[in-house]
Design an enzyme around this catalytic site. Sequence first.
Site, PDB file in Angstrom:
ATOM      1  N   SER A 445       0.828  -1.201   0.000  1.00 52.73           N
ATOM      2  CA  SER A 445       0.000   0.000   0.000  1.00 52.73           C
ATOM      3  C   SER A 445       0.866   1.256   0.000  1.00 52.73           C
ATOM      4  O   SER A 445       1.948   1.295   0.584  1.00 52.73           O
ATOM      5  CB  SER A 445      -0.916   0.002   1.213  1.00 52.73           C
ATOM      6  N   TYR A 528      -8.553   1.938  13.032  1.00 53.03           N
ATOM      7  CA  TYR A 528      -9.662   1.020  13.254  1.00 53.03           C
ATOM      8  C   TYR A 528      -9.917   0.169  12.011  1.00 53.03           C
ATOM      9  O   TYR A 528      -9.509   0.535  10.911  1.00 53.03           O
ATOM     10  CB  TYR A 528     -10.948   1.787  13.580  1.00 53.03           C
ATOM     11  N   GLU A 676       8.336  -7.948   9.088  1.00 56.47           N
ATOM     12  CA  GLU A 676       8.533  -6.771   9.924  1.00 56.47           C
ATOM     13  C   GLU A 676       9.720  -7.029  10.849  1.00 56.47           C
ATOM     14  O   GLU A 676       9.830  -8.097  11.444  1.00 56.47           O
ATOM     15  CB  GLU A 676       7.292  -6.515  10.768  1.00 56.47           C
ATOM     16  N   HIS A 704       4.865   2.700  10.915  1.00 55.40           N
ATOM     17  CA  HIS A 704       3.838   3.336  11.740  1.00 55.40           C
ATOM     18  C   HIS A 704       4.222   4.738  12.134  1.00 55.40           C
ATOM     19  O   HIS A 704       3.419   5.484  12.671  1.00 55.40           O
ATOM     20  CB  HIS A 704       3.599   2.531  13.021  1.00 55.40           C
TER      21      HIS A 704
HETATM   22  N1  LIG Z   1      -8.054  -5.452   8.839  1.00 58.14           N
HETATM   23  C1  LIG Z   1      -6.792  -5.092   9.035  1.00 58.14           C
HETATM   24  N2  LIG Z   1      -6.145  -5.451  10.141  1.00 58.14           N
HETATM   25  C2  LIG Z   1      -4.857  -5.083  10.311  1.00 58.14           C
HETATM   26  C3  LIG Z   1      -4.207  -4.291   9.351  1.00 58.14           C
HETATM   27  C4  LIG Z   1      -4.915  -3.932   8.207  1.00 58.14           C
HETATM   28  O1  LIG Z   1      -4.395  -3.247   7.327  1.00 58.14           O
HETATM   29  N3  LIG Z   1      -6.196  -4.337   8.080  1.00 58.14           N
HETATM   30  N4  LIG Z   1      -2.908  -3.897   9.539  1.00 58.14           N
HETATM   31  C5  LIG Z   1      -2.279  -4.116  10.806  1.00 58.14           C
HETATM   32  C6  LIG Z   1      -2.373  -2.851  11.625  1.00 58.14           C
HETATM   33  N5  LIG Z   1      -3.727  -2.422  11.729  1.00 58.14           N
HETATM   34  C7  LIG Z   1      -4.263  -1.431  10.961  1.00 58.14           C
HETATM   35  C8  LIG Z   1      -5.620  -1.286  11.044  1.00 58.14           C
HETATM   36  C9  LIG Z   1      -6.253  -0.270  10.360  1.00 58.14           C
HETATM   37  C10 LIG Z   1      -5.529   0.618   9.589  1.00 58.14           C
HETATM   38  C11 LIG Z   1      -6.184   1.751   8.912  1.00 58.14           C
HETATM   39  O2  LIG Z   1      -5.536   2.495   8.226  1.00 58.14           O
HETATM   40  N6  LIG Z   1      -7.493   1.990   9.119  1.00 58.14           N
HETATM   41  C12 LIG Z   1      -8.136   3.132   8.570  1.00 58.14           C
HETATM   42  C13 LIG Z   1      -9.517   2.778   8.019  1.00 58.14           C
HETATM   43  C14 LIG Z   1      -9.448   2.008   6.737  1.00 58.14           C
HETATM   44  C15 LIG Z   1     -10.792   2.050   6.042  1.00 58.14           C
HETATM   45  O3  LIG Z   1     -11.577   1.152   6.166  1.00 58.14           O
HETATM   46  N7  LIG Z   1     -11.064   3.113   5.320  1.00 58.14           N
HETATM   47  C16 LIG Z   1     -12.309   3.325   4.596  1.00 58.14           C
HETATM   48  C17 LIG Z   1     -13.150   4.384   5.279  1.00 58.14           C
HETATM   49  C18 LIG Z   1     -12.375   5.666   5.407  1.00 58.14           C
HETATM   50  C19 LIG Z   1     -13.082   6.793   6.114  1.00 58.14           C
HETATM   51  O4  LIG Z   1     -12.879   7.019   7.291  1.00 58.14           O
HETATM   52  N8  LIG Z   1     -13.896   7.584   5.376  1.00 58.14           N
HETATM   53  C20 LIG Z   1     -14.475   8.783   5.876  1.00 58.14           C
HETATM   54  C21 LIG Z   1     -14.773   9.691   4.710  1.00 58.14           C
HETATM   55  C22 LIG Z   1     -13.545  10.247   4.090  1.00 58.14           C
HETATM   56  C23 LIG Z   1     -12.821  11.204   4.958  1.00 58.14           C
HETATM   57  O5  LIG Z   1     -13.379  12.272   5.281  1.00 58.14           O
HETATM   58  O6  LIG Z   1     -11.675  10.911   5.350  1.00 58.14           O
HETATM   59  C24 LIG Z   1     -15.697   8.478   6.687  1.00 58.14           C
HETATM   60  O7  LIG Z   1     -16.278   7.409   6.542  1.00 58.14           O
HETATM   61  O8  LIG Z   1     -16.047   9.331   7.512  1.00 58.14           O
HETATM   62  C25 LIG Z   1     -11.987   3.752   3.185  1.00 58.14           C
HETATM   63  O9  LIG Z   1     -10.824   4.058   2.914  1.00 58.14           O
HETATM   64  O10 LIG Z   1     -12.907   3.775   2.366  1.00 58.14           O
HETATM   65  C26 LIG Z   1      -8.305   4.163   9.648  1.00 58.14           C
HETATM   66  O11 LIG Z   1      -8.474   3.829  10.827  1.00 58.14           O
HETATM   67  O12 LIG Z   1      -8.279   5.347   9.286  1.00 58.14           O
HETATM   68  C27 LIG Z   1      -4.157   0.463   9.500  1.00 58.14           C
HETATM   69  C28 LIG Z   1      -3.519  -0.565  10.179  1.00 58.14           C
HETATM   70  C29 LIG Z   1      -2.806  -5.292  11.547  1.00 58.14           C
HETATM   71  N9  LIG Z   1      -4.205  -5.461  11.414  1.00 58.14           N
HETATM   72  C1  MET Z   2      -0.763  -5.584   7.576  1.00 60.30           C
HETATM   73  S1  MET Z   2       0.103  -6.252   6.256  1.00 60.30           S
HETATM   74  C2  MET Z   2      -0.221  -5.135   4.989  1.00 60.30           C
HETATM   75  C3  MET Z   2       0.111  -5.662   3.660  1.00 60.30           C
HETATM   76  C4  MET Z   2      -0.494  -4.885   2.526  1.00 60.30           C
HETATM   77  N1  MET Z   2      -0.097  -5.406   1.259  1.00 60.30           N
HETATM   78  C5  MET Z   2      -0.116  -3.425   2.643  1.00 60.30           C
HETATM   79  O1  MET Z   2       0.894  -3.060   2.215  1.00 60.30           O
HETATM   80  O2  MET Z   2      -0.820  -2.637   3.194  1.00 60.30           O
END
Ligand SMILES: Nc1nc2c(c(=O)[nH]1)N[C@@H](CNc1ccc(C(=O)N[C@@H](CCC(=O)N[C@@H](CCC(=O)N[C@@H](CCC(=O)O)C(=O)O)C(=O)O)C(=O)O)cc1)CN2
Ligand code: MET
Length: 765
Positions: A445, A528, A676, A704
Amino acid sequence: MVLSSVLGFPRIGAKRELKKATESYWAGKSSVEDLLKVGKELRAHNWKLQKDAGVDLIASNDFSYYDQILDASLLFNVIPERYQKYSLPQIDTLFAMGRGLQRPATDSTPAVDVPALEMVKWFDSNYHYVRPTFSHSTTFKLNGQKPVDEYLEAKELGIETRPVLIGPVSYLVLGKADKDSLDLEPISLLEKLLPVYAEVLQKLLDAGAKSIQIDEPVLVLDLDEKVKAAFKTAYSVLAEKVPAAKLILATYFGDVRPNLDAVKGLPVAGVHFDFVRVPEQLDAAVEALSAEQILSVGIIDGRNIWKADLNKAVKFVESAIAKVGKERVIVATSSSLLHTPVDLENETKLDAEIKDWFAFATQKLSEVVIVTKAVNGEDVKAELEANAKSISARASSSITNDAAVQKRVAELGEKDTKRASAFAARLEAQKSLNLPLFPTTTIGSFPQTKEIRVQRQKLNKGEITAEQYEKFIEKEIQDAIKFQEEVGLDVYVHGEPERNDMVQYFGEQLKGFAFTQNGWVQSYGSRYVRPPIIVGDVSRPSPMTVKESKYAQSVSPKPMKGMLTGPVTILRWSFPRNDVSQKVQAQQLAFALRDEVNDLEAAGVTVIQVDEPAIREGLPLREGEERSAYVQWAPESFRIATSGVKDSTQIHSHFCYSDLDPAHIKALDADVVSIEFSKKDDSNYIQNFSDYPNHIGLGLFDIHSPRVPPQSEFEKRIADILAVYPKENLWINPDCGLKTRQWDECRKQLTNMVNAAKVFREKYA
Ligand SMILES: Nc1nc2c(c(=O)[nH]1)N[C@@H](CNc1ccc(C(=O)N[C@@H](CCC(=O)N[C@@H](CCC(=O)N[C@@H](CCC(=O)O)C(=O)O)C(=O)O)C(=O)O)cc1)CN2
Ligand code: MET
Ligand SMILES: [Zn+2]
């Protein structure tokens, strides 16, 4: 009378209020007062919600601005000197320890440059805690009194709460020695730590706390004798110093039976057990308690979203009452509800039939209360009947069964689990990729910018068309590729801009899944996830990533990694079914992914990464049969997904956030793995993968953190790794994906990384 209790409630807010407030504070857009106000409102809201639902024992100090274990480190003043020295305001020290801090000097403050502490998985969940980090010079003293303040805050609102603390043994065992004190065993600090615990307990007592929940979740792990003995020391000392404190020792996520000898005879008022995970431990639990001790019966699942079978739960609690009597039983959630989404009522798009099967945190409050009322002889007949209806409707629903999927899994054979040739032959065939020594790459990503999220939100709301969104994504992919050219990477990625999340994105495209609009669960800090929900047999109606990968491949002649999430990780980061084994769910996912991998290859994608970052967290917490089975089926499902390709197609995999067992990684037989690594201070850890037979990249920087390590730091790390690993096997990459970074941050980070790789490439040319 039997009381109802909840071990903890999600603190993020139904509308992610805490995330918004924290990130706004970090961005300098709001003041610390603004942030603290939001925190206070959330706590008040959650306490009131529980009180109104009729919960008797409501937790306080379950709130945190980042992580509850990090809070404990601050409370006990376990703040390594590298953070202490800046004398930051308390909350900034908390955030610096959680996420690192790098900022230039101002007229009044010196420059700050400090990396984050290590963050690791919380048992077998997708929550991450900040690891307490101890050194020989660690001394403990009370720093503030957060648990007392929050107890009093609730009291002022007219709500009596039960404060929760992480227990002293778990706090130490979950920590680690700092890099300057590697010979230190954290548990050896117990006696120094206990006086501070006693002080907190005394203060809570003085404030009026009637009982205190003290979490000792390490009791579900395999413990050595020293740690087992520590329980006796710890709780005897506390009982002696604060005899009036009524402690409920809480365990969760597993089986305490092998450690019951450590629990027996402890001077605590009661013990909590997770009977959702391990109902079979009831007899042994009862047997281990004295005639006065309370049995807290964890019977409403804190880890999943399925409606509880309340009639069954009532029976279970009644069987406990039959053994110990009403006066000694508490009805409880199995663990904190931190791991479940806040409120099912906020889901307006879920199919009504399916929605009726779920209970989120708010609904679980009522479940605890109904069970309690039932065993107290109150009339809840209507509620129990309605529940029985939902439970039987789910059991007989046609949504859950797909004969074709079941047949494919039943016919699984060895041919589905093995690459055509061994690694040496594949390596030869993969020479066609023309990679240099020390190939550089990223994990998948690139920054998920505000703009990307806004476009996706517009698509979801129907404000832009699918074509407009697709054009936007193509432009993002082009930009990501241009960026990678400029930075000088070797193997490109398309950047995953089309994905909301690496698991949810696949869940949304697979048959057999349901997904939420607001079902957020904290993963770490302000990040989240919305875990998709596996509701039935899983299959892939059509290709999921081929369009984007093909497009990316068409933009540049460089090898482009196709990017998928593996079967075990999709399973682990979803809410799984509870009517089919995890193994079968993983196999169904594996076949769906196998088709995707084969389609990518057919579309001309020659390098395919299948991420399995959750493979370690899925490992059953204890040694034994379940674990032996897991280390077979988990890697096998990865191989089902990836073994259908030609020798010349290079399969990558990636892992993060855990202390991996190299044997498990080998069993995947991936051509290249990225792991990692940058926050592993223990210099022995570097040895762990040294006999990995295929190619490997040990993560070189912490994704991070916005911190940019200088090129010299990269060179030093690479040199350290080269002292152990053959140069031909080594890849150069970050710890994980860069989605949480800003573009300018990762440009600097990757530029330094690539330049360091070039130094070594020239050296060995
Ligand atoms: N499922 C999961 N578990 C994981 C990881 C992972 O990538 N995925 N990585 C590790 C670390 N954990 C992580 C968990 C979440 C995030 C992350 O970046 N989460 C995002 C949300 C991702 C998401 O679902 N985004 C949606 C919704 C985004 C959003 O908030 N939209 C706004 C509108 C736009 C805005 O105003 O920003 C809203 O709904 O209000 C999207 O992109 O479509 C966050 O909290 O910010 C990163 C690492 C281990 N576990
Ligand atoms: C939590 S592992 C994430 C791997 C994924 N391909 C990324 O770069 O976001
Ligand atoms: Zn990762």
